[in-house]
Design a protein around this motif. Structure first.
Motif, PDB file in Angstrom:
ATOM      1  N   GLU A   1       4.206   4.998   2.931  1.00 26.04           N
ATOM      2  CA  GLU A   1       3.677   4.666   4.255  1.00 26.04           C
ATOM      3  C   GLU A   1       2.897   5.837   4.850  1.00 26.04           C
ATOM      4  OE1 GLU A   1       3.609   1.770   5.917  1.00 26.04           O
ATOM      5  OE2 GLU A   1       4.338   0.956   4.020  1.00 26.04           O
ATOM      6  N   ILE A   2       3.444   7.040   4.644  1.00 26.79           N
ATOM      7  CA  ILE A   2       2.750   8.247   5.110  1.00 26.79           C
ATOM      8  C   ILE A   2       1.379   8.349   4.444  1.00 26.79           C
ATOM      9  CG2 ILE A   2       2.759  10.778   4.960  1.00 26.79           C
ATOM     10  CD1 ILE A   2       4.581   9.862   7.127  1.00 26.79           C
ATOM     11  N   GLU A   3       1.337   8.075   3.150  1.00 27.29           N
ATOM     12  CA  GLU A   3       0.100   8.151   2.380  1.00 27.29           C
ATOM     13  C   GLU A   3      -0.896   7.085   2.818  1.00 27.29           C
ATOM     14  OE1 GLU A   3      -0.723   9.279  -2.229  1.00 27.29           O
ATOM     15  OE2 GLU A   3       0.509   7.501  -1.860  1.00 27.29           O
ATOM     16  N   LYS A   4      -0.402   5.878   3.087  1.00 28.55           N
ATOM     17  CA  LYS A   4      -1.285   4.796   3.552  1.00 28.55           C
ATOM     18  C   LYS A   4      -1.946   5.171   4.876  1.00 28.55           C
ATOM     19  CE  LYS A   4       0.907   0.705   1.447  1.00 28.55           C
ATOM     20  NZ  LYS A   4       1.667  -0.531   1.752  1.00 28.55           N
ATOM     21  N   LYS A   5      -1.140   5.716   5.774  1.00 31.13           N
ATOM     22  CA  LYS A   5      -1.670   6.099   7.082  1.00 31.13           C
ATOM     23  C   LYS A   5      -2.710   7.212   6.931  1.00 31.13           C
ATOM     24  CE  LYS A   5      -0.140   7.331  11.726  1.00 31.13           C
ATOM     25  NZ  LYS A   5       1.017   7.640  12.586  1.00 31.13           N
ATOM     26  N   TRP A   6      -2.425   8.123   6.033  1.00 33.27           N
ATOM     27  CA  TRP A   6      -3.348   9.250   5.780  1.00 33.27           C
ATOM     28  C   TRP A   6      -4.684   8.757   5.243  1.00 33.27           C
ATOM     29  CZ3 TRP A   6      -3.679  14.376   6.657  1.00 33.27           C
ATOM     30  CH2 TRP A   6      -4.516  15.142   5.858  1.00 33.27           C
TER      31      TRP A   6
END
Length: 251
Positions: free
Chosen positions: A100-105
């Motif tokens: 999720e962190i990566e998607k947001k990034w």
């Protein structure tokens, strides 16, 4: 996503997590060094991770001692793979969190915003560098302009005229040149010290005047040649005395 499972830092536009933070979060029972040695095999240093030292406080004989511990800054991709290797519920939870962190990034709006932030930072740095360069050029031009005045003048000049360039009266300036061991007074006239005589630094001008009784008189005055003005400039500059156009405290 409101609760932070693991701290994510950004360096060189890349998201990173601490190997020790991940190790604690996954609840690994083995020593960190043993866990790392087994699970880091196959990953490339300076690509998937970088070696770092962290400081921690430990109790020692009733006091506190600071120790340095070996840690590693992991890319999000490597951290996700380590979560998979753990094969635990916590590993799955951390992996989903990192996804999720990566998607947001990687969200297009965030990518654009980061690009704009980087561009703004680079433009700000460029402006600061240009401002510093402009200041240096301005100071350089000031210095050149005063030397240009000296080199562009062929006529000998009286001390009064040169003194004005430095913000002095003729009397104060003559005393300054005396303190700098350039000249001394002989029979009411300022004369160069022996070290400077015979080098065409000065010449003599006759000053004509009429006294109160109407009688005409002529008085010798020391005048400075172009070479003499350069001598004054060089000697005074070494002693931190600058002409007005080179002084930073004067706009």
């Amino acid at each position: 996503m409101n609760n932070e499972l693991i701290k994510v830092t950004v360096k060189n536009d890349q998201q990173l997590v601490s190997a020790r933070d991940l190790y604690k979060g996954l609840g690994i029972k083995r020593r960190f060094s043993a866990w790392w040695e087994q699970n880091s095999d196959g990953f490339e240093e300076n690509s998937d991770f970088t070696s770092v030292l962290i400081s921690t406080e430990v109790q020692n004989n009733g006091g506190v001692q600071v120790r340095e511990l070996q840690d590693y800054a992991l890319t999000i991709d490597m951290a996700k793979q380590l979560c998979l290797l753990s094969r635990t519920k916590r590993g799955k939870e951390y992996r989903e969190y990192l996804i999720e962190i990566e998607k947001k990034w990687n969200d297009p709006q965030n990518v654009i915003q980061r690009a704009m932030d980087i561009l703004h930072s680079e433009n700000l740095q460029l402006k600061l560098e240009n401002k510093s360069l402009s200041r240096q050029l301005e100071e350089s031009n000031k210095k050149a302009s005063y030397l240009d005045v000296i080199l562009g003048t062929t006529d000998a000049m009286l001390t009064t005229q040169i003194a004005m360039d430095y913000g002095y009266s003729a009397r104060e300036f003559n005393k300054l040149l005396h303190r700098m061991k350039i000249q001394h007074k002989v029979n009411g006239q300022w004369i160069l010290y022996k070290a400077y005589m015979g080098k065409k630094y000065t010449t003599t001008k006759m000053y004509s005047y009429t006294d109160k009784h109407g009688k005409d008189h002529a008085k010798p005055l020391t005048a400075w040649t172009q070479r003499g003005r350069r001598l004054i400039y060089d000697v005074l500059k070494v002693n931190d005395v600058l002409p007005l156009i080179e002084r930073e405290d004067i706009a």
